[in-house]
Scaffold this active site. Structure first.
Site, PDB file in Angstrom:
ATOM      1  N   LYS A  21      -2.350  -1.262  22.152  1.00 42.19           N
ATOM      2  CA  LYS A  21      -3.201  -1.853  23.196  1.00 42.19           C
ATOM      3  C   LYS A  21      -3.020  -1.140  24.530  1.00 42.19           C
ATOM      4  CE  LYS A  21      -1.382  -5.909  22.439  1.00 42.19           C
ATOM      5  NZ  LYS A  21      -0.595  -5.550  21.242  1.00 42.19           N
ATOM      6  N   HIS A  46       4.157  -2.111  26.282  1.00 43.38           N
ATOM      7  CA  HIS A  46       2.909  -1.336  26.193  1.00 43.38           C
ATOM      8  C   HIS A  46       3.175   0.105  26.606  1.00 43.38           C
ATOM      9  CE1 HIS A  46       0.400  -5.287  26.517  1.00 43.38           C
ATOM     10  NE2 HIS A  46       1.024  -5.150  25.367  1.00 43.38           N
TER      11      HIS A  46
END
Ligand code: IMP
Length: 428
Positions: A21, A46
């Site tokens: 993501k 992330h």
């Protein structure tokens, strides 16, 4: 890229997290004016690569790397204040000026040291461990729902905070005794540490919902960035092997404080295969050498804890379920390049249980542990895809594999990622 008419897009993980993501957010954020996280906390990791540099962000939205993007942490996020300060310092130390672009919801709850102690002790006392990241996430959300939490806005009244922390430390220490743990929470120490970060947090505290509304009214584009994945959603995931928030798209509106009617699109991020970190069912899991091969090729180690991820084949049943519970309007398929050297690839299209085809997605982890995936064997493409930038330049067998992912999931594909770099993306 945002599609022409989309102003507000939600980006969710459609598997068990770690779908990439961060990379997809980074690609889309170029056109966004605001990127806001809506749930989770520093359990997320992330990863974004820009040129030769790699950034791993736990709390700050992945849009941070564009100097024009306003980064917001919504009320649905649980904030470990010291991790946030460390992350701001890390980014500023690497030349990314973030503090004046960062807004923190004054309604967001804090993750405090006693939450981490409880997370560890809860895990140790369970018969079957969930395999949490031990970042205090579950206990912080428990305090939120039990109405014993501390929010960012409370930091303006430190005597109120002190009272709550004292009673929560007392409660925590009693639990730690019950669990047989030698660790104890110390209210004075926590208050001292909190007093030093409170002014900074308060100076960035905003009404996130209001900011998003005014950003949209001014013609801006907003990306609501989810953490973890749909199968880790506390309501729709593989309970109890889930995180403690609503990772799915419904959580986005609640987690930033806007109405759901403002959301135009929901982009689901999926790996071209599957991974899971932590315990719980994983029907298409690969074992032994095949698992090791995929783990090594894909660099499948947790960005937050460094734990090896459990790899498996693409599971169409999982992504169909994600499509339904999120209302996915498009998919971003990541890490296609990891499959470049496979002669054959298995693609899960459904499940059987006790010899019968299973309709729908089973609600109990105990059922999911027993299902047999139904696979289709697809020929590999045995060619490098990392330089591909258009659909037509992808090998024919890779296109056939992606087309099958699309038909099994029932969701069109918007992006295909063929490497970790920002430019390694095919827009379909
Ligand atoms: P917690 O969120 O730390 O409570 O962990 C609950 C479950 O979610 C565990 O199985 C974790 O491994 C998993 N989990 C939490 N955050 C992530 C993530 O960012 N990626 C993948 N798995 C995660």
């Amino acid at each position: 890229m945002f599609s022409e008419s989309a102003r507000c897009v939600v980006l969710v993980g459609a598997q068990w997290g770690d779908e990439g993501k961060g990379k997809i957010t980074d690609v889309i954020a170029e056109q966004a004016t605001i990127v806001a996280r809506y749930q989770g906390g520093a359990n997320a990791g992330h990863t974004v690569e820009v040129g030769d540099e790699q950034f791993i962000l736990h709390l700050i939205p992945s849009g941070a790397l564009y100097s024009t993007v306003r980064c917001l942490l919504g009320n649905g996020v649980v904030i470990d204040p010291w991790t946030l300060v460390e992350e701001v310092d890390m980014l500023e130390g690497r030349g990314i000026d973030i503090s004046h672009r960062l807004g923190i919801s004054w309604r967001a709850h804090l993750v405090l040291p006693y939450h981490k102690l409880l997370d560890g002790a809860n895990e140790a006392s369970r018969g079957v461990q969930i395999g949490t990241t031990r970042r205090g996430i579950g206990p912080a959300y428990r305090d939120k729902v039990a109405r014993t939490g501390i929010r960012v806005c409370d930091l303006a009244d430190l005597s109120f905070v002190r009272g709550t922390i004292e009673s929560q430390c007392e409660w925590t220490n009693a639990r730690l005794v019950d669990y047989g743990s030698d660790e104890r929470a110390n209210a004075t120490e926590i208050m001292d540490r909190l007093e030093s970060v409170a002014p900074g947090l308060l100076s960035n505290a905003v009404d996130v919902g209001e900011e998003i509304l005014s950003g949209l009214s001014a013609g801006g584009r907003v990306l609501l960035e989810g953490a973890q994945g749909s199968q880790l959603d506390v309501d729709h995931g593989t309970y109890p092997f889930v995180t403690s928030s609503n990772t799915t798209a419904g959580g986005a509106a609640v987690g930033v404080g806007i109405g759901p009617t403002l959301i135009d699109e929901v982009l689901g991020v999926v790996k071209a295969y599957t991974t899971r970190v932590g315990n719980g069912p994983l029907p298409t899991e690969l074992k032994d050498e095949a698992a090791e091969h995929l783990r090594t090729l894909g660099g499948e180690f947790g960005a937050t804890t460094g734990r090896p991820r459990r790899p498996g084949w693409f599971d169409g049943a999982v992504v169909r379920h994600a499509a339904a519970v999120n209302g996915l309007t498009a998919l971003a398929v990541t890490k296609l390049d990891v499959l470049d050297s496979f002669e054959e690839i298995q693609l899960g299209v459904g499940y059987e249980l006790d010899g019968d085809a299973l309709e729908g997605f089973p609600p109990r982890s105990q059922q999911l542990d027993r299902v047999c995936p139904v696979y289709e064997t697809m020929p590999g493409w045995m060619a490098m895809t990392e330089e591909c930038r258009t659909w037509d330049s992808l090998p024919q067998n890779a296109r056939a594999y992606l087309d099958r992912i699309k038909s099994v999931s029932g969701v069109p594909i918007r992006y295909v990622s063929v490497g970790s770099g920002r430019r390694q993306i095919v827009t379909v």
